[in-house]
Design a protein around this motif. Structure first.
Motif, mmCIF file in Angstrom:
data_model
loop_
_atom_site.group_PDB
_atom_site.id
_atom_site.type_symbol
_atom_site.label_atom_id
_atom_site.label_comp_id
_atom_site.label_asym_id
_atom_site.label_seq_id
_atom_site.Cartn_x
_atom_site.Cartn_y
_atom_site.Cartn_z
ATOM 1 N N CYS A 101 -6.768 2.113 12.795
ATOM 2 C CA CYS A 101 -6.773 0.475 13.003
ATOM 3 C C CYS A 101 -5.937 -0.028 13.885
ATOM 4 C CB CYS A 101 -6.803 -0.310 11.730
ATOM 5 S SG CYS A 101 -7.282 -1.890 11.686
ATOM 6 N N SER A 102 -6.065 -1.100 14.478
ATOM 7 C CA SER A 102 -5.000 -1.739 15.373
ATOM 8 C C SER A 102 -3.814 -2.178 14.490
ATOM 9 C CB SER A 102 -5.576 -3.021 15.916
ATOM 10 O OG SER A 102 -5.830 -4.041 14.914
ATOM 11 N N THR A 103 -2.637 -2.226 15.132
ATOM 12 C CA THR A 103 -1.489 -2.085 14.577
ATOM 13 C C THR A 103 -1.311 -3.537 13.856
ATOM 14 O OG1 THR A 103 -0.151 -1.115 16.509
ATOM 15 C CG2 THR A 103 1.012 -2.365 14.988
ATOM 16 N N GLY A 104 -1.838 -4.801 14.533
ATOM 17 C CA GLY A 104 -1.732 -6.000 14.011
ATOM 18 C C GLY A 104 -2.374 -6.107 12.630
ATOM 19 N N PHE A 105 -3.848 -5.956 12.841
ATOM 20 C CA PHE A 105 -4.651 -6.266 11.697
ATOM 21 C C PHE A 105 -4.289 -4.891 10.560
ATOM 22 C CE2 PHE A 105 -8.691 -5.732 9.176
ATOM 23 C CZ PHE A 105 -9.269 -7.072 9.045
ATOM 24 N N GLY A 106 -3.927 -3.850 10.874
ATOM 25 C CA GLY A 106 -3.752 -2.768 9.823
ATOM 26 C C GLY A 106 -2.352 -3.150 9.060
ATOM 27 N N SER A 107 -1.437 -3.776 9.769
ATOM 28 C CA SER A 107 -0.241 -4.179 8.909
ATOM 29 C C SER A 107 -0.380 -5.069 8.130
ATOM 30 C CB SER A 107 0.760 -4.412 10.113
ATOM 31 O OG SER A 107 1.281 -3.445 10.848
ATOM 32 N N ALA A 108 -1.325 -6.173 8.606
ATOM 33 C CA ALA A 108 -1.446 -7.371 7.972
ATOM 34 C C ALA A 108 -2.554 -7.408 6.683
ATOM 35 C CB ALA A 108 -2.119 -8.535 8.622
ATOM 36 N N TYR A 109 -3.317 -6.320 6.906
ATOM 37 C CA TYR A 109 -4.606 -6.195 5.694
ATOM 38 C C TYR A 109 -4.941 -4.792 5.231
ATOM 39 C CZ TYR A 109 -5.420 -11.121 6.909
ATOM 40 O OH TYR A 109 -5.359 -12.375 7.136
ATOM 41 N N LEU A 110 -4.688 -3.908 6.277
ATOM 42 C CA LEU A 110 -5.121 -2.356 5.681
ATOM 43 C C LEU A 110 -3.966 -2.080 4.614
ATOM 44 C CD1 LEU A 110 -6.915 -0.146 7.991
ATOM 45 C CD2 LEU A 110 -7.705 -1.631 6.350
ATOM 46 N N ASN A 111 -2.663 -2.328 5.026
ATOM 47 C CA ASN A 111 -1.592 -1.885 4.389
ATOM 48 C C ASN A 111 -1.590 -2.479 2.793
ATOM 49 O OD1 ASN A 111 1.108 -1.097 3.665
ATOM 50 N ND2 ASN A 111 1.814 -3.109 4.096
ATOM 51 N N PRO A 112 -1.716 -3.728 2.578
ATOM 52 C CA PRO A 112 -1.862 -4.100 1.000
ATOM 53 C C PRO A 112 -3.233 -3.702 0.619
ATOM 54 C CG PRO A 112 -1.999 -6.221 2.616
ATOM 55 C CD PRO A 112 -1.680 -4.812 3.565
ATOM 56 N N PHE A 113 -4.278 -3.691 1.318
ATOM 57 C CA PHE A 113 -5.388 -3.222 0.794
ATOM 58 C C PHE A 113 -5.457 -1.761 0.098
ATOM 59 C CE2 PHE A 113 -9.020 -0.510 1.643
ATOM 60 C CZ PHE A 113 -10.046 -0.848 0.639
ATOM 61 N N ILE A 114 -4.602 -0.840 0.919
ATOM 62 C CA ILE A 114 -4.613 0.540 0.630
ATOM 63 C C ILE A 114 -3.862 0.769 -0.939
ATOM 64 C CG2 ILE A 114 -3.522 2.872 1.407
ATOM 65 C CD1 ILE A 114 -4.761 1.872 4.093
ATOM 66 N N LEU A 115 -2.914 0.107 -0.659
ATOM 67 C CA LEU A 115 -1.853 0.167 -2.052
ATOM 68 C C LEU A 115 -2.868 -0.540 -3.156
ATOM 69 C CD1 LEU A 115 1.477 -1.572 -0.523
ATOM 70 C CD2 LEU A 115 0.990 0.947 -1.184
ATOM 71 N N HIS A 120 -6.537 2.142 -8.011
ATOM 72 C CA HIS A 120 -7.745 2.372 -8.730
ATOM 73 C C HIS A 120 -8.265 3.793 -8.540
ATOM 74 C CE1 HIS A 120 -8.488 -1.684 -9.987
ATOM 75 N NE2 HIS A 120 -8.097 -2.051 -8.859
ATOM 76 N N TYR A 121 -7.837 4.577 -7.261
ATOM 77 C CA TYR A 121 -8.276 5.761 -7.052
ATOM 78 C C TYR A 121 -7.190 6.669 -6.813
ATOM 79 C CZ TYR A 121 -12.946 3.570 -7.025
ATOM 80 O OH TYR A 121 -13.966 2.918 -7.190
ATOM 81 N N PRO A 122 -6.221 6.885 -7.746
ATOM 82 C CA PRO A 122 -4.877 7.632 -7.159
ATOM 83 C C PRO A 122 -5.247 9.190 -6.644
ATOM 84 C CG PRO A 122 -5.493 7.701 -9.601
ATOM 85 C CD PRO A 122 -6.535 6.929 -9.007
ATOM 86 N N LEU A 123 -6.448 9.727 -6.937
ATOM 87 C CA LEU A 123 -6.654 10.879 -6.170
ATOM 88 C C LEU A 123 -7.018 10.959 -4.779
ATOM 89 C CD1 LEU A 123 -8.253 12.845 -9.428
ATOM 90 C CD2 LEU A 123 -5.873 12.732 -8.549
ATOM 91 N N LEU A 124 -7.204 9.680 -4.498
ATOM 92 C CA LEU A 124 -7.637 9.561 -2.712
ATOM 93 C C LEU A 124 -6.705 9.276 -2.012
ATOM 94 C CD1 LEU A 124 -9.957 9.021 -0.995
ATOM 95 C CD2 LEU A 124 -9.777 6.495 -1.337
ATOM 96 N N GLY A 125 -6.337 10.257 -1.155
ATOM 97 C CA GLY A 125 -5.356 10.385 -0.026
ATOM 98 C C GLY A 125 -6.028 9.685 1.088
ATOM 99 N N ILE A 126 -4.816 8.660 1.786
ATOM 100 C CA ILE A 126 -4.969 7.989 2.921
ATOM 101 C C ILE A 126 -4.023 8.562 4.063
ATOM 102 C CG2 ILE A 126 -5.209 6.006 3.983
ATOM 103 C CD1 ILE A 126 -7.554 6.242 1.941
#
Length: 307
Positions: A101-115, A120-126
């Motif tokens: 993902c792009s740096t800006g959107f990834g930092s703002a949205y993907l980062n907290p989403f992945i956490l 809910h899915y602790p066996l899923l690695g990202i």
């Protein structure tokens, strides 16, 4: 019967009926005998029938009690099966998913989403790659690329997961010096612009829309950068007019560090999940995309819906 019986009452009743003992049922359920008696009484009152024939030292099921026991055992078994199926579904989501993902959107949205997803899915690695250059998901072995606007190659699958709009904005200091443009064509010669060489954006051209009208302008750019946050800081510093996603500049618009210009003009730049056809049936991919779509619907600024 006024309402459906409580699941806890059914559970207590079935345990008592199987053991034919209130005290032994209390021991097995780790509750007091008084609690067991209370739940059975509430269940009998709710159903309108006595469920046990009580003697001094023994209990037996009534006819109605045998009916409730049969149905109660089926109900509890089905609930247990449902729980096991859901557990198996959760446990199948394992392994690694490579996401870019792009740096800006990834930092703002993907980062907290992945956490939140990992909870809910602790066996899923990202394996997350944040970059502002274009990504070739095939050659770079990326399972999923989150794109903001731009043109997506036809041989990939692109699923829109959120609405997004880029707007034009400038700092009050810039507008005080150069005034606000009245038409997009003024961006080509009469104003200074800041352009971004970020992913699939074309810095040399801005494609803008106003209702059913569209226009492509070549911005008069004296400053260009491959990072959206740097471009925003230049814009705040009064260096020129910037075309940037609303989610990125909304805080600055709200505190009046930036002012929207030509508000009737904007650029559609929706958020897409892009992946190759070889991974379309990947369970990890499906879970990631479905949950991200729900996350963005709750966390992207509500102003998106008004654009």
């Amino acid at each position: 019967m006024n309402k459906l019986p409580a699941l806890e009452d059914i559970k207590v009743f079935v345990t008592v009926a199987r053991l034919m003992s209130f005290s032994r049922a209390a021991e097995q359920l780790l509750v007091s005998p008084a609690y067991v008696s209370k739940r059975i009484k509430l269940l009998e009152e709710n159903l309108g029938h006595p469920l046990f024939l009580r003697a001094a030292r023994s209990i037996n099921l009534t006819h109605e009690g045998r009916i409730v026991l049969k149905s109660g055992e089926i109900l509890l078994q089905e609930l247990n099966d449902m729980h096991n199926e859901l557990k198996a579904c959760r446990e199948e989501i394992r392994g690694e998913l490579r996401v870019s993902c792009s740096t800006g959107f990834g930092s703002a949205y993907l980062n907290p989403f992945i956490l939140s997803l990992r909870a809910h899915y602790p066996l899923l690695g990202i394996d997350l790659t944040l970059t502002d250059r274009s990504i070739d998901i095939i050659s770079e072995n990326i399972d999923l690329d989150i794109c903001i606007g731009g043109t997506i190659p036809e041989h990939f699958i692109a699923k829109r997961i959120a609405k997004n709009t880029r707007i034009l904005c400038a700092a009050p200091s810039y507008l005080k010096k150069y005034r606000c443009p009245n038409h997009p064509q003024e961006l080509e010669k009469q104003h200074f612009c800041i352009t971004i060489k970020e992913r699939n954006q074309a810095p040399s051209q801005w494609k803008l829309q106003h209702q059913t009208e569209s226009m492509t302008v070549t911005p008069n750019s004296k400053l260009m950068v491959n990072n959206g946050d740097v471009a925003k800081q230049w814009c705040i510093g009064g260096e020129g007019i910037l075309l940037r996603s609303l989610w990125s500049v909304l805080p600055e618009l709200q505190n009046e560090q930036l002012i929207r210009v030509l508000p009737q003009w904007s650029q559609p730049a929706d958020v897409y999940a892009v992946y190759s056809r070889t991974v379309r049936n990947n369970a990890n991919l499906r879970v990631f995309i479905e949950n991200l779509e729900q996350y963005l619907s709750k966390h992207l600024p509500s102003q998106f819906q008004d654009e």
